[in-house]
Design an enzyme around this catalytic site. Structure first.
Site, PDB file in Angstrom:
ATOM      1  N   HIS A 159      -3.334  -0.333  -2.213  1.00 16.90           N
ATOM      2  CA  HIS A 159      -4.383   0.334  -1.448  1.00 16.90           C
ATOM      3  C   HIS A 159      -5.795  -0.056  -1.898  1.00 16.90           C
ATOM      4  CE1 HIS A 159      -5.628   3.266   1.468  1.00 16.90           C
ATOM      5  NE2 HIS A 159      -6.293   3.986   0.591  1.00 16.90           N
ATOM      6  N   ASP A 208       0.852  -1.190   0.000  1.00 19.87           N
ATOM      7  CA  ASP A 208       0.000   0.000   0.000  1.00 19.87           C
ATOM      8  C   ASP A 208       0.891   1.243   0.000  1.00 19.87           C
ATOM      9  OD1 ASP A 208      -1.820   2.049   0.508  1.00 19.87           O
ATOM     10  OD2 ASP A 208      -2.969   0.857   1.939  1.00 19.87           O
TER      11      ASP A 208
END
Length: 236
Positions: free
Chosen positions: A205, A177
């Site tokens: 993400h 992420d």
């Protein structure tokens, strides 16, 4: 969420929390149990919306239906009194280095844009590098077109409730992420002091786009099903 594309921009997350709570209550009023999943900043609205709605709390009041689990998917899981900005303030040399890298990338590619009424707007030419790494290009193209503006105010408003200490919770860690970096995810889990079941993946993400079956399986496990896990770390 009400905050998305709000004009003038909302100053707090409270309307988001109310909107989430309304949807939850529709299920609880029907006597159903609920699993709630939040992504990114949405963890704040979810946590606030869940106040007093846990299965245990409602059963004590003689009420049917309750939240049986909260799922934080690379999401903000904050202790009472903390804010989004406060949580993301670097606290370790590793986090300070990540913040330095973020600033360098922002200087190179450009950062948040500001609308005429003061809302935050992501630069659509570059946002795919942060939000949608590991996703299919066709999905990215569609997702970028759906992005709206977001007010800055809610980012600094402290939460009023530590939801994961009252309701069983799962945290889905996304190791790649680039929006909510791994050390910050790990720190929030550590703040829970054992409150979280932890599931981990190598996604960015937006794991529901890049590896949707994994997220489906996480939800099924969170709801009590026995779902086989292949080459994935799960901590209980």
């Amino acid at each position: 969420m009400p905050s998305v594309d709000s004009s003038p921009p909302l100053s707090s997350w409270d309307q988001d929390a109310q909107a989430v709570r309304q949807v939850i209550m529709e299920r609880l009023d029907a006597g159903k149990d609920v699993v709630v999943l939040a992504h990114s900043f949405g963890g704040i609205a979810m946590s606030e919306a869940a106040k007093g709605l846990g299965k245990k709390e409602r059963a004590a009041q003689g009420l049917q239906g309750g939240i049986i689990r909260l799922i934080y998917m690379c999401s903000m899981a904050l202790p009472k009194g903390q804010s989004h900005i406060g949580q993301l303030t670097p606290q370790t040399p590793e986090e300070e280095e990540l913040e330095k890298q973020r600033q360098e990338l922002e200087a190179k590619y450009g950062g948040m844009e500001i609308t005429a009424d003061g809302a935050l707007k992501l630069p659509k030419d570059n946002v795919h590098m942060i939000l949608y790494n590991r996703c299919d290009p066709k999905d990215i193209e569609r997702a970028v077109e759906l992005l709206g503006t977001f007010p800055a105010g809610p980012l600094s408003v402290p939460v009023t409730y530590t939801a994961y200490r009252e309701i069983p919770s799962t945290y889905i860690v996304c190791k790649n992420d680039f929006a909510l970096r791994l050390p910050y995810q790990r720190r929030m889990i550590a703040q829970g002091e054992g409150c979280f079941d932890v599931e981990e993946c190598d996604e960015g993400h937006s794991p529901w786009m890049s590896k949707p079956q994994f997220i489906v399986d996480c939800v099924r496990r969170a709801s009590g099903e026995e779902v086989y896990i292949e080459n994935l770390a799960v901590t209980h």
